[in-house]
Design an enzyme around this catalytic site. Structure first.
Site, PDB file in Angstrom:
ATOM      1  N   ASN A   1       0.847  -1.191   0.000  1.00  0.00           N
ATOM      2  CA  ASN A   1       0.000   0.000   0.000  1.00  0.00           C
ATOM      3  C   ASN A   1       0.890   1.252   0.000  1.00  0.00           C
ATOM      4  OD1 ASN A   1      -1.445   2.263   1.046  1.00  0.00           O
ATOM      5  ND2 ASN A   1      -3.107   0.888   1.589  1.00  0.00           N
TER       6      ASN A   1
ATOM      7  N   HIS B   1       1.010   6.207   1.892  1.00  0.00           N
ATOM      8  CA  HIS B   1       1.752   7.147   2.742  1.00  0.00           C
ATOM      9  C   HIS B   1       2.959   7.771   2.063  1.00  0.00           C
ATOM     10  CE1 HIS B   1      -1.171   6.655   5.679  1.00  0.00           C
ATOM     11  NE2 HIS B   1      -0.939   5.370   5.858  1.00  0.00           N
TER      12      HIS B   1
ATOM     13  N   ARG C   1       3.414  18.892   1.632  1.00  0.00           N
ATOM     14  CA  ARG C   1       3.883  20.125   0.992  1.00  0.00           C
ATOM     15  C   ARG C   1       3.109  20.461  -0.284  1.00  0.00           C
ATOM     16  NH1 ARG C   1       8.987  22.271   2.480  1.00  0.00           N
ATOM     17  NH2 ARG C   1       8.862  22.285   4.745  1.00  0.00           N
TER      18      ARG C   1
ATOM     19  N   HIS D   1      -5.604   3.747  -1.730  1.00  0.00           N
ATOM     20  CA  HIS D   1      -6.930   4.119  -1.236  1.00  0.00           C
ATOM     21  C   HIS D   1      -7.216   5.556  -1.670  1.00  0.00           C
ATOM     22  CE1 HIS D   1      -9.674   4.456   2.616  1.00  0.00           C
ATOM     23  NE2 HIS D   1     -10.310   4.770   1.515  1.00  0.00           N
TER      24      HIS D   1
ATOM     25  N   ARG E   1      -9.262   8.367  -1.040  1.00  0.00           N
ATOM     26  CA  ARG E   1     -10.216   8.797  -0.011  1.00  0.00           C
ATOM     27  C   ARG E   1     -11.021   9.976  -0.524  1.00  0.00           C
ATOM     28  NH1 ARG E   1      -8.814   6.702   5.475  1.00  0.00           N
ATOM     29  NH2 ARG E   1     -10.510   8.036   6.152  1.00  0.00           N
TER      30      ARG E   1
ATOM     31  N   ARG F   1      -6.791  13.036   0.909  1.00  0.00           N
ATOM     32  CA  ARG F   1      -5.702  13.444   1.807  1.00  0.00           C
ATOM     33  C   ARG F   1      -4.345  12.897   1.380  1.00  0.00           C
ATOM     34  NH1 ARG F   1      -7.226  10.151   7.272  1.00  0.00           N
ATOM     35  NH2 ARG F   1      -9.196  11.211   6.894  1.00  0.00           N
ATOM     36  N   HIS F   2      -4.348  11.777   0.639  1.00  0.00           N
ATOM     37  CA  HIS F   2      -3.049  11.290   0.145  1.00  0.00           C
ATOM     38  C   HIS F   2      -3.101  10.999  -1.358  1.00  0.00           C
ATOM     39  CE1 HIS F   2      -5.064   7.596   1.384  1.00  0.00           C
ATOM     40  NE2 HIS F   2      -4.729   7.697   2.659  1.00  0.00           N
TER      41      HIS F   2
ATOM     42  N   GLU G   1      -8.670   0.608  -3.001  1.00  0.00           N
ATOM     43  CA  GLU G   1      -9.566   0.632  -1.846  1.00  0.00           C
ATOM     44  C   GLU G   1     -10.476   1.842  -1.991  1.00  0.00           C
ATOM     45  OE1 GLU G   1      -7.051   0.915   1.531  1.00  0.00           O
ATOM     46  OE2 GLU G   1      -6.256  -1.089   1.302  1.00  0.00           O
TER      47      GLU G   1
ATOM     48  N   THR H   1      -8.226   3.740   8.454  1.00  0.00           N
ATOM     49  CA  THR H   1      -9.462   2.949   8.460  1.00  0.00           C
ATOM     50  C   THR H   1      -9.564   2.233   9.806  1.00  0.00           C
ATOM     51  OG1 THR H   1      -8.973   2.618   6.127  1.00  0.00           O
ATOM     52  CG2 THR H   1     -10.789   1.346   7.045  1.00  0.00           C
TER      53      THR H   1
ATOM     54  N   GLU I   1     -11.212  -9.301   2.988  1.00  0.00           N
ATOM     55  CA  GLU I   1      -9.947  -8.971   3.648  1.00  0.00           C
ATOM     56  C   GLU I   1     -10.258  -8.793   5.130  1.00  0.00           C
ATOM     57  OE1 GLU I   1      -7.476  -5.887   1.898  1.00  0.00           O
ATOM     58  OE2 GLU I   1      -6.555  -5.464   3.836  1.00  0.00           O
TER      59      GLU I   1
ATOM     60  N   HIS J   1      -3.874  -4.591   7.663  1.00  0.00           N
ATOM     61  CA  HIS J   1      -3.992  -3.425   8.551  1.00  0.00           C
ATOM     62  C   HIS J   1      -3.146  -3.594   9.810  1.00  0.00           C
ATOM     63  CE1 HIS J   1      -5.419   0.216  10.392  1.00  0.00           C
ATOM     64  NE2 HIS J   1      -5.924   0.528   9.225  1.00  0.00           N
TER      65      HIS J   1
ATOM     66  N   HIS K   1       1.772   1.110   5.976  1.00  0.00           N
ATOM     67  CA  HIS K   1       2.483   2.061   6.833  1.00  0.00           C
ATOM     68  C   HIS K   1       3.869   1.589   7.252  1.00  0.00           C
ATOM     69  CE1 HIS K   1       3.499   4.165  10.598  1.00  0.00           C
ATOM     70  NE2 HIS K   1       3.054   5.189   9.915  1.00  0.00           N
TER      71      HIS K   1
HETATM   72  N1  PXP Z   1      -5.919  -3.044   4.052  1.00  0.00           N
HETATM   73  C1  PXP Z   1      -6.867  -2.085   4.069  1.00  0.00           C
HETATM   74  C2  PXP Z   1      -8.242  -2.432   3.614  1.00  0.00           C
HETATM   75  C3  PXP Z   1      -6.558  -0.769   4.479  1.00  0.00           C
HETATM   76  O1  PXP Z   1      -7.518   0.181   4.497  1.00  0.00           O
HETATM   77  C4  PXP Z   1      -5.232  -0.467   4.851  1.00  0.00           C
HETATM   78  C5  PXP Z   1      -4.875   0.920   5.252  1.00  0.00           C
HETATM   79  O2  PXP Z   1      -5.068   1.781   4.191  1.00  0.00           O
HETATM   80  C6  PXP Z   1      -4.284  -1.496   4.799  1.00  0.00           C
HETATM   81  C7  PXP Z   1      -4.650  -2.787   4.423  1.00  0.00           C
HETATM   82  C8  PXP Z   1      -2.845  -1.272   5.162  1.00  0.00           C
HETATM   83  O3  PXP Z   1      -2.742  -0.947   6.510  1.00  0.00           O
HETATM   84  P1  PXP Z   1      -1.356  -0.471   7.097  1.00  0.00           P
HETATM   85  O4  PXP Z   1      -1.035   0.842   6.437  1.00  0.00           O
HETATM   86  O5  PXP Z   1      -1.622  -0.347   8.557  1.00  0.00           O
HETATM   87  O6  PXP Z   1      -0.347  -1.518   6.748  1.00  0.00           O
END
Ligand code: PXP
Length: 238
Positions: free
Chosen positions: A7, A10, A18, A43, A45, A49-50, A70, A101, A151, A191, A214
């Site tokens: 993912n 971030h 910035r 994702h 959103r 935001r990102h 997502e 989330t 998931e 997650h 993350h």
């Molecule tokens: N899976 C889903 C459905 C999510 O919403 C997220 C966070 O965007 C992740 C996985 C990844 O989570 P993390 O950033 O905590 O690894």
């Protein structure tokens, strides 16, 4: 062995701090692929935001592995997904005020809204996954919705305060995983997974895909994106 979906949200979070053009999540996706990522997850959103709409469009052109978008089960987001046609859509809950989330999508309570979105995505040939809590009723309802995959939200396992609590949350994930497999649903998890806690989850029977963001981006700041993905891939495959 589960596949690793990386993912890249971030990377975009740092860029948006910035509102400039770097770091570019498109570059991160390429490096993730070089590091062994089996999929790229992002994702979009509602508050942007990102990830931005431009990222989604460019990534659709450049990602060579599975692209997993997502999104909230809302009309605007569904239309964007139908325009872009990612390989897979994962429906997630979304609140503006949350940092990330926070819980799974409650497909029991929001059945009609989710169904409308699922039906449109399935009709467009997109694989659909539902991000839900490890709960039997949520799993049975997901099956009824006709999706390919679920998931399971691993946040409670990741947030466990001690080993005993963590073992208990792992058991819950194992049982929910079994229930999903019995329903012939593909099993994904994600997650809050990190380099320290991922192995027991990666070893759960039948897990086909882990989505991790993350922790990989945090490590990439220190060691580089490709290496961070390589290290996570090695743990997922261990
Ligand atoms: N899976 C889903 C459905 C999510 O919403 C997220 C966070 O965007 C992740 C996985 C990844 O989570 P993390 O950033 O905590 O690894």
């Amino acid at each position: 062995m589960p596949k690793l979906g990386v993912n890249i949200d971030h990377v975009a979070t740092v860029r948006q701090a910035r509102r400039t053009i770097e770091p570019d999540p498109v570059w991160a996706a390429a490096l993730a692929e070089l590091g062994g990522a089996d999929g790229i997850t992002l994702h979009l959103r509602e508050d942007r935001r990102h990830i931005q709409d431009r990222d989604l469009r460019v990534l659709k052109e450049t990602v060579q592995v599975k692209m997993n978008l997502e999104l909230a089960a809302e009309a605007e987001m569904t239309q964007i997904a139908l325009d872009v046609l990612p390989d897979q859509c994962t429906l997630v809950p979304e609140k503006r005020e949350e940092v990330t989330t926070e819980g799974g999508l409650d497909v029991v309570t929001h059945y009609d809204r989710v169904k409308k979105c699922v039906d449109q995505l399935l009709a467009a040939g997109i694989e659909v996954s539902l991000f839900i809590d490890p709960d039997e009723q949520q799993i049975a309802t997901s099956k009824k919705l006709g999706v390919h995959a679920i998931e399971l939200h691993t946040g409670r396992y990741a947030d466990a305060l001690n080993e005993k609590q963590q073992a208990c949350e792992l058991k819950t994930l194992v049982a929910a995983g079994e229930a999903a497999l019995n329903e012939k649903l593909l099993l994904h998890m994600g997650h809050g997974l990190t380099y320290r806690n991922v192995i027991p989850v990666a070893n759960i029977d039948g897990v086909g895909e882990l989505n991790i963001g993350h922790s990989i981006v945090a490590r990439a700041v220190m060691v580089g994106f490709q290496q961070a993905v390589q290290e996570m891939k090695a743990l997922v495959n261990s």
